[in-house]
Write a protein that holds these residues in place. Structure first.
Motif, mmCIF file in Angstrom:
data_model
loop_
_atom_site.group_PDB
_atom_site.id
_atom_site.type_symbol
_atom_site.label_atom_id
_atom_site.label_comp_id
_atom_site.label_asym_id
_atom_site.label_seq_id
_atom_site.Cartn_x
_atom_site.Cartn_y
_atom_site.Cartn_z
ATOM 1 N N ALA A 250 84.343 22.958 14.177
ATOM 2 C CA ALA A 250 84.150 24.411 14.217
ATOM 3 C C ALA A 250 83.937 24.979 12.817
ATOM 4 N N ALA A 253 80.397 23.888 11.461
ATOM 5 C CA ALA A 253 79.296 24.601 12.120
ATOM 6 C C ALA A 253 79.179 26.029 11.600
ATOM 7 N N ARG A 254 80.324 26.667 11.348
ATOM 8 C CA ARG A 254 80.295 28.035 10.825
ATOM 9 C C ARG A 254 79.769 28.054 9.389
ATOM 10 N N ARG A 260 75.958 31.836 16.887
ATOM 11 C CA ARG A 260 77.074 31.669 17.813
ATOM 12 C C ARG A 260 76.775 30.657 18.915
ATOM 13 N N ARG A 263 76.786 27.144 17.553
ATOM 14 C CA ARG A 263 78.142 26.720 17.188
ATOM 15 C C ARG A 263 78.915 26.250 18.424
ATOM 16 N N ASP A 321 84.429 35.248 19.074
ATOM 17 C CA ASP A 321 83.956 34.100 18.281
ATOM 18 C C ASP A 321 85.005 33.667 17.267
#
Length: 322
Positions: A250, A253-254, A260, A263, A321
């Motif tokens: 996580a 990916a951010r 969004r 991700r 998110d």
């Protein structure tokens, strides 16, 4: 989509039942020999179906999202094995060596297909990319998982004779998979019309392999070798491994700037391991008596990943998110 998750949950229960039946009614002697041959046929059938269900459209769709697919690939076959080396080394300090090997083996497996796509859809992620990433992971896993097993586990002699293992992989995994995929012009229509029958055969093959694996392990004294506290330790280590993977994937990916939807796809495709591929692969790569304890961490991790990802997918479906 919730219907898919309920089916997954029922399948998890039937796997547990197979373990219980194998523990109470294990086979031995000539019956075990005959069961071994049936299991070999079941594994070949399972990978034939995997190949037949994988359409070229699914492989090609979403290929333009190359950055996403590389991220999922690295999470599955680089991040996971690195974490697996650490977790298995920790497990070896207080668990039997074969269980420590099981932790490493589970990290070498490809991602799931059905649940990855299901959770991505619930979370309103990039479903076409999830189909492509999960499908490619399973295809690549046929080659990469045995290779990583030989490099990281085979050096310890756990997977037996290397040439024999390669032959078994080709005969029981690769050839049936390729035959199934090449048969799609003939079999695709039948598979689409009889999804329930194909699904029953698919899951039935896995249950048979689980029963045979734990039957051989029970005859070899599996439950006499594992104490309740060790089982609790396996669950705890699986929780730690899953939390690390989810957090790292996580975060990466951010930081990589994905939107969004992408991700969510990366999170669900890059954080899970396939029981459907892992069980038959273990049956090919390890001696019969070793398969049960080797796949025990995988079976526990499988249940935990479903519970955790279901909760995360529900959270993301609300639009949050965080």
């Amino acid at each position: 989509m919730f219907r898919i998750l309920r089916k997954i949950d029922r399948f998890s229960i039937t796997i547990l039942v197979s373990v219980i039946v194998a523990s109470l009614l294990p086979v031995s002697g000539m019956a075990a020999v005959w069961l071994g041959w049936v299991v070999k046929a079941a594994i070949a059938l399972l990978f034939f179906l995997h190949g037949a269900k994988l359409s070229r459209a699914a492989i090609l769709s979403g290929l333009t999202s190359w950055k996403l697919h590389i991220t999922v690939f690295l999470a599955t076959f680089a991040l996971f094995p690195l974490l697996g080396l650490g977790v298995s080394a920790l497990a070896a300090l207080f668990l039997p060596g074969i269980l420590a090997t099981g932790f490493l083996f589970l990290t070498l497996l490809p991602s799931t297909v059905q649940s990855s796509i299901a959770f991505t859809s619930i979370a309103r992620g990039n479903v076409p990319a999830a189909v492509c990433a999960a499908s490619f992971s399973n295809f690549a896993g046929i080659f990469i998982t045995p290779l990583l097993t030989a490099l990281l586990i085979g050096a310890q002699g756990a997977s037996g004779d290397t040439l024999a293992s390669i032959e078994a992989i080709v005969v029981q995994l690769l050839l049936p998979f390729l035959a199934g995929h090449l048969s799609r012009p003939v079999t695709a229509g039948f598979i689409d019309r009889h999804k329930a029958l194909v699904g029953f055969t698919d899951r039935g093959s896995i249950l048979l392999v689980v029963y045979a694996a734990f039957s051989a392990a029970v005859v070899d004294g599996l439950w006499r070798q594992i104490d309740p506290w060790q089982l609790a330790a396996i669950i705890a280590l699986c929780c730690v491994l899953l939390a690390l993977v989810l957090g790292i994937v996580a975060f990466t990916a951010r930081k990589a700037g994905f939107d969004r939807a992408d991700r969510a796809t990366i999170l669900f495709c890059g954080s899970k391991k396939s029981l459907a591929s892992g069980v038959p692969m273990a049956g090919v790569l390890f001696p019969a008596a070793m398969v049960g304890p080797v796949i025990l961490p995988l079976m526990i991790f499988h249940q935990l990943q479903l519970l955790a990802c279901a909760a995360i997918a529900q959270h993301l479906s609300t639009g949050s998110d965080d």
